[in-house]
Motif scaffolding. Structure first.
Motif, mmCIF file in Angstrom:
data_model
loop_
_atom_site.group_PDB
_atom_site.id
_atom_site.type_symbol
_atom_site.label_atom_id
_atom_site.label_comp_id
_atom_site.label_asym_id
_atom_site.label_seq_id
_atom_site.Cartn_x
_atom_site.Cartn_y
_atom_site.Cartn_z
ATOM 1 N N LEU A 78 -1.277 -2.624 -11.804
ATOM 2 C CA LEU A 78 -0.537 -3.039 -10.262
ATOM 3 C C LEU A 78 -1.302 -1.477 -9.442
ATOM 4 O O LEU A 78 -1.057 -0.569 -10.292
ATOM 5 C CB LEU A 78 0.608 -2.973 -9.965
ATOM 6 C CG LEU A 78 1.073 -3.789 -10.704
ATOM 7 C CD1 LEU A 78 2.749 -3.884 -10.262
ATOM 8 C CD2 LEU A 78 0.632 -5.710 -10.100
ATOM 9 N N THR A 79 -2.411 -1.942 -8.311
ATOM 10 C CA THR A 79 -2.471 -1.090 -7.532
ATOM 11 C C THR A 79 -1.844 -0.496 -6.332
ATOM 12 O O THR A 79 -0.373 -1.157 -6.710
ATOM 13 C CB THR A 79 -3.835 -1.560 -7.087
ATOM 14 O OG1 THR A 79 -3.075 -2.626 -5.559
ATOM 15 C CG2 THR A 79 -4.439 -2.739 -7.159
ATOM 16 N N ARG A 114 -3.902 -4.497 0.151
ATOM 17 C CA ARG A 114 -4.034 -5.967 0.207
ATOM 18 C C ARG A 114 -3.287 -6.957 1.393
ATOM 19 O O ARG A 114 -2.490 -6.219 1.933
ATOM 20 C CB ARG A 114 -3.986 -6.681 -1.315
ATOM 21 C CG ARG A 114 -4.881 -5.719 -2.156
ATOM 22 C CD ARG A 114 -4.617 -6.439 -3.620
ATOM 23 N NE ARG A 114 -5.516 -5.461 -5.229
ATOM 24 C CZ ARG A 114 -5.535 -5.768 -6.126
ATOM 25 N NH1 ARG A 114 -4.496 -7.508 -6.423
ATOM 26 N NH2 ARG A 114 -6.756 -5.064 -6.832
ATOM 27 N N ARG A 115 -3.671 -8.132 1.112
ATOM 28 C CA ARG A 115 -2.848 -8.937 2.221
ATOM 29 C C ARG A 115 -1.452 -8.302 1.995
ATOM 30 O O ARG A 115 -0.806 -8.593 3.464
ATOM 31 C CB ARG A 115 -3.329 -10.084 2.229
ATOM 32 C CG ARG A 115 -2.908 -10.724 2.934
ATOM 33 C CD ARG A 115 -4.048 -12.241 2.947
ATOM 34 N NE ARG A 115 -5.236 -12.668 3.530
ATOM 35 C CZ ARG A 115 -5.618 -13.158 3.023
ATOM 36 N NH1 ARG A 115 -4.890 -14.363 2.739
ATOM 37 N NH2 ARG A 115 -7.564 -13.538 2.890
ATOM 38 N N VAL A 116 -1.103 -8.783 1.236
ATOM 39 C CA VAL A 116 0.419 -8.272 0.208
ATOM 40 C C VAL A 116 1.135 -7.708 1.302
ATOM 41 O O VAL A 116 1.894 -7.247 1.930
ATOM 42 C CB VAL A 116 0.817 -8.943 -0.830
ATOM 43 C CG1 VAL A 116 0.242 -7.669 -1.729
ATOM 44 C CG2 VAL A 116 1.994 -9.519 -1.176
ATOM 45 N N ALA A 117 -0.063 -6.478 0.406
ATOM 46 C CA ALA A 117 0.736 -5.097 1.186
ATOM 47 C C ALA A 117 0.659 -5.515 3.043
ATOM 48 O O ALA A 117 1.419 -4.949 3.526
ATOM 49 C CB ALA A 117 -0.052 -4.094 0.816
ATOM 50 N N TYR A 177 3.568 -0.865 -3.335
ATOM 51 C CA TYR A 177 3.850 -0.956 -1.823
ATOM 52 C C TYR A 177 4.937 -2.011 -1.328
ATOM 53 O O TYR A 177 6.144 -2.457 -0.760
ATOM 54 C CB TYR A 177 2.994 -1.107 -1.844
ATOM 55 C CG TYR A 177 3.538 -1.083 0.549
ATOM 56 C CD1 TYR A 177 4.180 0.318 0.868
ATOM 57 C CD2 TYR A 177 2.768 -1.442 1.046
ATOM 58 C CE1 TYR A 177 5.107 -0.466 2.284
ATOM 59 C CE2 TYR A 177 3.044 -2.516 2.705
ATOM 60 C CZ TYR A 177 4.383 -1.020 3.496
ATOM 61 O OH TYR A 177 4.268 -0.750 3.912
ATOM 62 N N ALA A 178 4.059 -3.367 -2.297
ATOM 63 C CA ALA A 178 4.194 -4.555 -1.456
ATOM 64 C C ALA A 178 5.620 -5.511 -2.199
ATOM 65 O O ALA A 178 6.548 -5.534 -1.788
ATOM 66 C CB ALA A 178 3.530 -6.127 -2.202
ATOM 67 N N VAL A 179 5.697 -4.972 -3.304
ATOM 68 C CA VAL A 179 7.174 -4.986 -4.445
ATOM 69 C C VAL A 179 7.975 -4.371 -4.244
ATOM 70 O O VAL A 179 9.380 -4.840 -3.544
ATOM 71 C CB VAL A 179 6.649 -4.294 -6.090
ATOM 72 C CG1 VAL A 179 8.071 -4.673 -7.004
ATOM 73 C CG2 VAL A 179 5.398 -5.500 -6.854
#
Length: 75
Positions: free
Chosen positions: A5-6, A52-55, A11-13
């Motif tokens: 994972l980046t 990324r978009r999710v972040a 961060y998103a998780v």
């Protein structure tokens, strides 16, 4: 699994978990503190490289939670 994972994905998780915990406690002051910390973490991720978009969605969710906390506290 976590090694692939980046920072943006991590961060998103973490944001998802933090926002779920905020809903569980329903406390405006806690929401304010966690939202500010989440936004600062988002800024740190942006400075690390790609986001990324999710972040971006997670950062927007923190901003919305911050607005809700401010409205709740100022009422």
């Amino acid at each position: 699994m976590m090694q692939s994972l980046t920072p943006s994905d991590k961060y998103a998780v973490a944001a998802s978990i933090a926002l779920l915990i905020l809903v569980l406690f329903d406390n405006a002051i806690l929401m304010l503190v966690v939202s500010v910390l989440g936004l600062l973490a988002g800024i740190w991720v942006v400075r690390q490289g790609e986001m990324r978009r999710v972040a971006w969605v997670a950062a927007a969710a923190f901003a919305i939670a911050l607005a809700f906390a401010l409205v709740s506290l100022l009422r």
